[in-house]
Design a protein around this motif. Structure first.
Motif, mmCIF file in Angstrom:
data_model
loop_
_atom_site.group_PDB
_atom_site.id
_atom_site.type_symbol
_atom_site.label_atom_id
_atom_site.label_comp_id
_atom_site.label_asym_id
_atom_site.label_seq_id
_atom_site.Cartn_x
_atom_site.Cartn_y
_atom_site.Cartn_z
ATOM 1 N N SER A 87 -34.490 59.184 49.179
ATOM 2 C CA SER A 87 -35.402 60.771 49.374
ATOM 3 C C SER A 87 -36.921 60.219 48.617
ATOM 4 N N PHE A 88 -36.469 59.439 47.568
ATOM 5 C CA PHE A 88 -37.560 58.737 46.740
ATOM 6 C C PHE A 88 -38.872 58.117 47.241
ATOM 7 N N ASP B 38 -40.225 63.901 45.099
ATOM 8 C CA ASP B 38 -39.230 63.931 45.344
ATOM 9 C C ASP B 38 -38.216 65.007 44.622
ATOM 10 N N ASP C 200 -29.535 58.946 51.906
ATOM 11 C CA ASP C 200 -30.015 59.156 50.024
ATOM 12 C C ASP C 200 -29.617 61.215 50.926
ATOM 13 N N ASP D 35 -29.269 63.307 48.934
ATOM 14 C CA ASP D 35 -29.780 64.771 47.697
ATOM 15 C C ASP D 35 -28.246 65.400 47.100
ATOM 16 N N GLU E 30 -25.058 64.069 45.654
ATOM 17 C CA GLU E 30 -25.482 63.828 43.626
ATOM 18 C C GLU E 30 -24.997 65.418 43.635
ATOM 19 N N LYS F 152 -33.307 70.138 43.953
ATOM 20 C CA LYS F 152 -33.344 68.698 42.454
ATOM 21 C C LYS F 152 -34.586 68.330 42.130
ATOM 22 N N ARG G 239 -22.035 60.952 44.129
ATOM 23 C CA ARG G 239 -22.875 61.028 43.302
ATOM 24 C C ARG G 239 -22.583 61.132 41.565
#
Ligand code: SPV
Ligand code: MG
Length: 294
Positions: A52-53, A63, A90, A92, A119, A125, A163
């Motif tokens: 995601s970053f 992100d 990913d 999130d 996560e 987030k 995560r």
């Protein structure tokens, strides 16, 4: 035949089983797009991380749950279509509550993605390395997300990574262990234990008390001085080099762009940049042109 056809692709679950049987660590690298993924596969990585970053940074956006699930999915799907190694997406927080998680799993699975990592932060987030406050979702609510994800998947090979951001939030080993145990009880296939310490101590302490309950995935961004062979000895299942590719890209592009303007010509950088021919290879141009003769 379509030149970049997906040959028999191994699921992330099968890849991990193979690596665990060999006592080896699955090596995964962050890739925001298809070209990076093709380079990662060529370099020999076992899988790629649709970060995601990296995906948001590639659009010059934070992100911070700004992009939608559809946008992250499109990026992950572009990556998966280009390579024959599995993508770990990913995802999130799962993009909201339980309903969003169910929709996410259905959509990612339909897109041919075989693994997602959810996560335990609260939606929206922010990237784990920004600031110090990353409030965690109530443990039971996150377990409920895991159960929804596992109940939604249709193919038994689909892999759900839980995560925890307990260490990122400064909550310590007991909380990290309590959460990871609960996530595995809820049906998660592996845990990703994230840490932002400059040493690997939190991870070593975690492994010491985890007793191999389920595969452990790590992201050694702030503790780079840890050789993969030593990770293998400790029993780490998967290492994700989440953002080194993006950071290398920024270094290379910044340097190239400023040198072109400084020097007024490109002679000095020519031996530092790949020839156009190499780009043709990465585009599979020859195979594409063969379609015209078919
Ligand atoms: C990512 O690469 O998007 C990650 C890892 O989630 S981190 O940026 O370290 O949070
Ligand atoms: Mg991320």
């Amino acid at each position: 035949m379509y030149p970049q056809c997906i040959r028999e692709m191994m699921s992330f679950r099968d890849l991990l089983s193979m690596k665990l049987a060999e006592g080896d660590v699955a090596r995964v690298v962050g890739t925001p797009n298809a070209l990076s993924a093709v380079l990662a596969e060529g370099a020999g990585f076992d899988a790629v991380w649709a970060s995601s970053f990296e995906i948001s940074a590639s659009r010059s956006l934070p992100d911070a749950s700004v992009l939608t699930m559809t946008e992250y999915l499109a990026a992950a799907q572009d990556v998966q279509k280009a390579v024959n190694i599995p993508v770990i997406a990913d995802v999130d927080t799962g993009y909201g509550g339980n309903l969003n998680v169910a929709h996410m799993v259905r959509e990612y699975e339909n897109a041919g993605i075989t693994a997602v990592a959810i996560e335990d932060k609260i939606f929206p987030k922010t990237n784990s390395f920004y600031g110090s406050k990353h409030s965690l979702l109530d443990i039971d609510e996150f377990c409920s997300k895991i159960r929804v994800a596992k109940n939604t998947q249709r193919d038994e090979t689909f892999f759900v990574v839980a995560r925890t951001e307990a260490f990122i939030n400064g909550l310590g080993l007991d909380v990290a262990l309590e959460r990871c145990n609960a996530y595995i009880d809820a049906g998660a296939d592996a845990v990703l234990v994230h840490s932002k310490q400059t040493s690997n101590q939190e991870i070593i302490d975690f492994i010491g008390r985890w007793e191999g309950r389920a595969p452990v995935i790590i992201v050694p961004t702030t503790y780079p001085d840890w050789h993969v062979d030593d990770m293998a000895k400790l029993g780490i299942a998967t290492v994700i080099y989440a953002n080194q590719g993006l950071r290398a890209t920024v270094s290379a592009l910044s340097d190239t762009y400023s040198r072109i303007l400084e020097e007024g010509k490109t002679t000095a950088i020519e031996d530092k940049i790949v020839p156009v021919q190499r780009i043709f290879e990465l585009q599979h141009l020859k195979e594409w042109k063969q379609l015209e003769q078919t």
